[in-house]
Every structure is written in C-alpha cells, then in structure tokens.
Design a protein around this motif. Structure first.
Motif, PDB file in Angstrom:
ATOM      1  N   GLY A 194       0.812  -1.206   0.000  1.00  0.00           N
ATOM      2  CA  GLY A 194       0.000   0.000   0.000  1.00  0.00           C
ATOM      3  C   GLY A 194       0.844   1.253   0.000  1.00  0.00           C
ATOM      4  N   ASP A 195       0.448   2.206  -0.810  1.00  0.00           N
ATOM      5  CA  ASP A 195       1.158   3.473  -0.873  1.00  0.00           C
ATOM      6  C   ASP A 195       0.857   4.303   0.366  1.00  0.00           C
ATOM      7  OD1 ASP A 195       2.142   2.848  -3.358  1.00  0.00           O
ATOM      8  OD2 ASP A 195       0.482   3.820  -4.413  1.00  0.00           O
ATOM      9  N   PRO A 196       1.840   5.026   0.892  1.00  0.00           N
ATOM     10  CA  PRO A 196       1.552   5.893   2.026  1.00  0.00           C
ATOM     11  C   PRO A 196       0.619   7.030   1.631  1.00  0.00           C
ATOM     12  CG  PRO A 196       3.871   6.049   1.386  1.00  0.00           C
ATOM     13  CD  PRO A 196       3.238   5.015   0.535  1.00  0.00           C
ATOM     14  N   ILE A 197       0.645   7.424   0.359  1.00  0.00           N
ATOM     15  CA  ILE A 197      -0.243   8.465  -0.122  1.00  0.00           C
ATOM     16  C   ILE A 197      -0.551   8.151  -1.583  1.00  0.00           C
ATOM     17  CG2 ILE A 197       1.628  10.007  -0.796  1.00  0.00           C
ATOM     18  CD1 ILE A 197      -0.156  12.333   0.106  1.00  0.00           C
ATOM     19  N   SER A 198      -1.805   8.276  -1.947  1.00  0.00           N
ATOM     20  CA  SER A 198      -2.202   7.956  -3.320  1.00  0.00           C
ATOM     21  C   SER A 198      -1.771   9.078  -4.267  1.00  0.00           C
ATOM     22  CB  SER A 198      -3.707   7.751  -3.402  1.00  0.00           C
ATOM     23  OG  SER A 198      -4.373   8.967  -3.165  1.00  0.00           O
ATOM     24  N   PRO A 199      -1.603   8.775  -5.539  1.00  0.00           N
ATOM     25  CA  PRO A 199      -1.207   9.811  -6.497  1.00  0.00           C
ATOM     26  C   PRO A 199      -2.229  10.941  -6.589  1.00  0.00           C
ATOM     27  CG  PRO A 199      -0.841   7.649  -7.434  1.00  0.00           C
ATOM     28  CD  PRO A 199      -1.572   7.445  -6.145  1.00  0.00           C
ATOM     29  N   SER A 200      -3.516  10.608  -6.488  1.00  0.00           N
ATOM     30  CA  SER A 200      -4.518  11.673  -6.568  1.00  0.00           C
ATOM     31  C   SER A 200      -4.451  12.572  -5.334  1.00  0.00           C
ATOM     32  CB  SER A 200      -5.914  11.079  -6.730  1.00  0.00           C
ATOM     33  OG  SER A 200      -6.249  10.285  -5.620  1.00  0.00           O
ATOM     34  N   GLN A 201      -4.162  11.993  -4.183  1.00  0.00           N
ATOM     35  CA  GLN A 201      -4.018  12.795  -2.966  1.00  0.00           C
ATOM     36  C   GLN A 201      -2.775  13.677  -3.064  1.00  0.00           C
ATOM     37  OE1 GLN A 201      -6.164  13.159  -0.390  1.00  0.00           O
ATOM     38  NE2 GLN A 201      -4.800  14.733   0.346  1.00  0.00           N
TER      39      GLN A 201
END
Length: 69
Positions: free
Chosen positions: A27-34
């Motif tokens: 899991g990414d710590p932060i999504s690209p859209s965020q």
C-alpha cells in the motif's frame, strides 16, 4: 522420504513463498490523486499556476497475492 529430500523440499517451499510474496503490491503511504491535491493546494497558497483538479481514484481491486504481504 530421506532427510536430504525433505531439506531440499523445505528450502524450495520457503524460496517459492519468498518470491511470491515479493510479487504483490504494498500500500502506498499516499495515493497519487491525494499527492496531486496536496500539490494543487500548496501552489494556491504560494500564488503560482494551479494545475487542473485531479480525477477521483478508481476503486481498488484486491490482488490475489496481497494476503502474503
């Protein structure tokens, strides 16, 4: 089954498990859209050019090997 065959089988199973667990997604710590929304907000604060609003993310589909992670 001899001890040698058992040890080889055990090593192969552990190696296969290690290789397969490396194939999943973490899991990414932060999504690209965020990240795009955060960058947009920062640029608005600084008064620079503001990029377009990012699209909403597509619903995440679980990957078959995610359970190994």
């Amino acid at each position: 089954m001899s001890v040698r065959k058992f040890a080889v089988l055990l090593v192969l199973l552990v190696s296969a498990g290690s290789v397969l667990s490396g194939c999943g997604r973490r899991g990414d710590p932060i999504s690209p859209s965020q990240a795009a929304r955060d960058m947009r907000a920062d640029r608005q604060k600084m008064g620079g050019t503001v990029p377009a609003e990012p699209e909403k993310p597509v619903e995440d589909k679980p990957f078959i090997l995610d359970g190994l992670l």
